[in-house]
Design a protein around this motif. Structure first.
Motif, mmCIF file in Angstrom:
data_model
loop_
_atom_site.group_PDB
_atom_site.id
_atom_site.type_symbol
_atom_site.label_atom_id
_atom_site.label_comp_id
_atom_site.label_asym_id
_atom_site.label_seq_id
_atom_site.Cartn_x
_atom_site.Cartn_y
_atom_site.Cartn_z
ATOM 1 N N ILE A 122 0.833 -1.202 0.000
ATOM 2 C CA ILE A 122 0.000 0.000 0.000
ATOM 3 C C ILE A 122 0.862 1.245 0.000
ATOM 4 C CG2 ILE A 122 -1.656 1.328 1.368
ATOM 5 C CD1 ILE A 122 -2.870 -1.315 2.273
ATOM 6 N N LYS A 125 2.507 1.678 -3.483
ATOM 7 C CA LYS A 125 1.545 2.157 -4.467
ATOM 8 C C LYS A 125 1.129 3.594 -4.170
ATOM 9 C CE LYS A 125 0.981 -1.006 -7.544
ATOM 10 N NZ LYS A 125 1.214 -0.694 -8.976
ATOM 11 N N SER A 126 1.072 3.954 -2.893
ATOM 12 C CA SER A 126 0.733 5.337 -2.539
ATOM 13 C C SER A 126 1.817 6.294 -3.019
ATOM 14 C CB SER A 126 0.547 5.461 -1.029
ATOM 15 O OG SER A 126 -0.515 4.647 -0.579
ATOM 16 N N SER A 269 -3.243 3.410 -10.234
ATOM 17 C CA SER A 269 -2.534 3.201 -8.974
ATOM 18 C C SER A 269 -3.455 3.448 -7.773
ATOM 19 C CB SER A 269 -1.312 4.118 -8.894
ATOM 20 O OG SER A 269 -0.398 3.838 -9.935
ATOM 21 N N GLU A 270 -4.321 4.487 -7.867
ATOM 22 C CA GLU A 270 -5.271 4.729 -6.785
ATOM 23 C C GLU A 270 -6.242 3.562 -6.620
ATOM 24 O OE1 GLU A 270 -7.113 8.376 -7.785
ATOM 25 O OE2 GLU A 270 -5.481 9.641 -7.000
ATOM 26 N N VAL A 273 -4.362 0.921 -4.923
ATOM 27 C CA VAL A 273 -4.216 1.249 -3.496
ATOM 28 C C VAL A 273 -5.515 0.947 -2.753
ATOM 29 C CG1 VAL A 273 -3.945 3.154 -1.875
ATOM 30 C CG2 VAL A 273 -2.392 2.952 -3.814
ATOM 31 N N GLU A 277 -5.927 -1.634 0.189
ATOM 32 C CA GLU A 277 -6.462 -1.239 1.499
ATOM 33 C C GLU A 277 -7.633 -2.114 1.898
ATOM 34 O OE1 GLU A 277 -7.400 2.835 0.945
ATOM 35 O OE2 GLU A 277 -5.374 3.560 1.458
#
Length: 450
Positions: A122, A125-126, A269-270, A273, A277
């Motif tokens: 995470i 990726k963030s 990517s979001e 993420v 999550e």
């Protein structure tokens, strides 16, 4: 003596003087029995007019008033393997106490560092999302700079175009002046030639005017060339404007394409993420499910899965628990024929199994060992046993139920209906008629009010 023959001796011989005859042949020996029969008949006639309470009998068992207070089993929402028991059968547990610990049986959850590694993914990726956001901002700044530069270049090219147009006008005026000059020079030359022919001017004056005429012609040609060059500069300025438009459109389009690609990668990517999550939260919640906890305070009845290392599927029953605090109720069943006679709030007498009772179904007030109940729910769909389920709660106006009764024990119930005479009830029972159909007093009062 026995009066068997037609010749009866008692009519020919008087036997009454004898004591035995007086005792045997006494004419009033049925007097007391007749009095007893008369009194019994009179009492029986009075009893027939005494009030009798019609009842509906049923059988059921003890349960709880609230569904959450009934005995329940604890299941595991995930498959697993039993690793450790923290309780024994009969133990009292509070809400949230750990009952047993289980481990995973699916290979995708074997990693002990699964949660921390998912957290690392995470964070990575963030950071990628942050990088793409920075790239998008940089490309937006680049597009803004290109737009401003294009605007300046276009203003510059338009100024050159305007200058070229003004120069064309100036050169056009100069060309017209040159044409006027050559007309004047041509007239002067013709006049001098005429005067020279008349002998008034010398040949030198003619040659001087011819030279001036030629110079004027040369200036006209030069001015025409200058005008053509100025017009060519207009064309060049227009071409330069189009070139600038095309050049910066290409640069801006390329920058926008790069920006959209960066935005697409950012959104992707979001999304990754968010998915990570979600998986991280699922892993955390799943790890908490390894500890099977008590949903409410109560007593452990029975371990349905025993031993250490035994595996089970999701939803399998692991252990049974009985809540420690509950409100008692009786679940009874009545025939479909009697269902219209049952109403919410009606009184019911209950006899619990194991508690001695003397019951007079028609006279509930003289019954002994029964307890009061009140109808709180009537099932609207028939049960599998062909009867309708009725739920009874303790009557607050009657004596409290025994404290030692337990959920699941049997109970016999008598629903109290209308008061009728005993003769009417006997007649109804002999003919097989149902009890009287009626409405409770509260419902009748409401109907009258309406």
């Amino acid at each position: 003596m026995l009066n068997i023959s037609p010749n009866r001796l008692n009519r020919q011989v008087d036997l009454m003087p004898y004591k035995s005859s007086q005792k045997v042949f006494h004419v009033k020996h049925y007097k007391h029995f007749n009095r007893f029969l008369l009194a019994f008949s009179f009492i029986g006639l009075i009893v027939l007019f005494l009030p009798w309470t019609q009842t509906i009998s049923g059988t059921g068992y003890l349960t709880t008033l609230n569904p959450e207070h009934r005995p329940q089993t604890i299941q595991s929402p995930i498959p697993g393997r039993i690793e450790k028991w923290y309780v024994q059968e009969g133990d009292f547990v509070k809400k949230g106490d750990t009952i047993l610990f289980i481990s995973e049986v699916k290979n995708e959850y074997f990693d002990p560092n699964l949660i921390s590694r998912t957290g690392d993914q995470i964070r990575a990726k963030s950071m990628a999302v942050t990088s793409y956001q920075g790239k998008v901002k940089a490309l937006n700044s680049q597009i803004g700079a290109l737009n401003r530069e294009r605007q300046l270049k276009l203003e510059q090219a338009r100024n050159k175009l305007l200058q070229a147009k003004l120069k064309v006008k100036s050169d056009s005026i100069d060309l017209e002046a040159a044409k006027t000059n050559i007309t004047i020079a041509q007239r002067q030359y013709d006049r001098v030639v005429q005067l020279e022919n008349e002998g008034l001017k010398a040949i030198t004056d003619v040659e001087e005017k011819r030279l001036k005429l030629q110079e004027t012609q040369a200036k006209l040609i030069s001015q025409e060339n200058t005008l053509l060059a100025s017009r060519n500069e207009i064309i060049n300025a227009s071409v330069e404007i189009n070139r600038i438009q095309a050049e910066y459109t290409d640069k801006i389009s390329k920058a926008q394409s790069d920006m959209f690609t960066a935005q697409s990668n950012q959104f992707d990517s979001e999304a990754q993420v968010t998915k990570l999550e979600n998986e991280y939260t699922n892993y955390e919640v799943r790890s908490q499910m390894h500890y099977i906890r008590a949903p409410q305070s109560g007593f452990i009845n029975k371990a349905l899965q025993a031993g250490i290392g035994e595996t089970f599927k999701e939803g399998d029953k692991l252990v049974g628990i009985m809540p420690s605090e509950y409100a008692m109720a009786v679940e009874t069943y009545v025939e479909p024929l009697d269902l219209p006679l049952i109403h919410i709030g009606e009184k019911v007498r209950i006899q619990f199994d194991g508690w001695p009772a003397i019951i007079f179904s028609g006279w509930p007030n003289v019954s002994y060992g029964t307890y009061g109940g009140k109808v709180v729910a009537i099932e609207t769909f028939i049960s599998s046993n062909g009867k309708y389920r009725v739920l009874l709660a303790p009557d607050p106006e009657d004596q409290p139920w025994p404290k030692d009764i337990r959920v699941g024990s049997g109970a016999n119930t008598l629903a109290l209906l209308e008061d009728v005479a005993i003769w009417y009830e006997l007649w109804r029972q002999l003919n097989g008629f149902p009890p009287n159909y009626y409405q409770p007093e509260e419902n009748m009062a409401q109907n009258k009010t309406k």
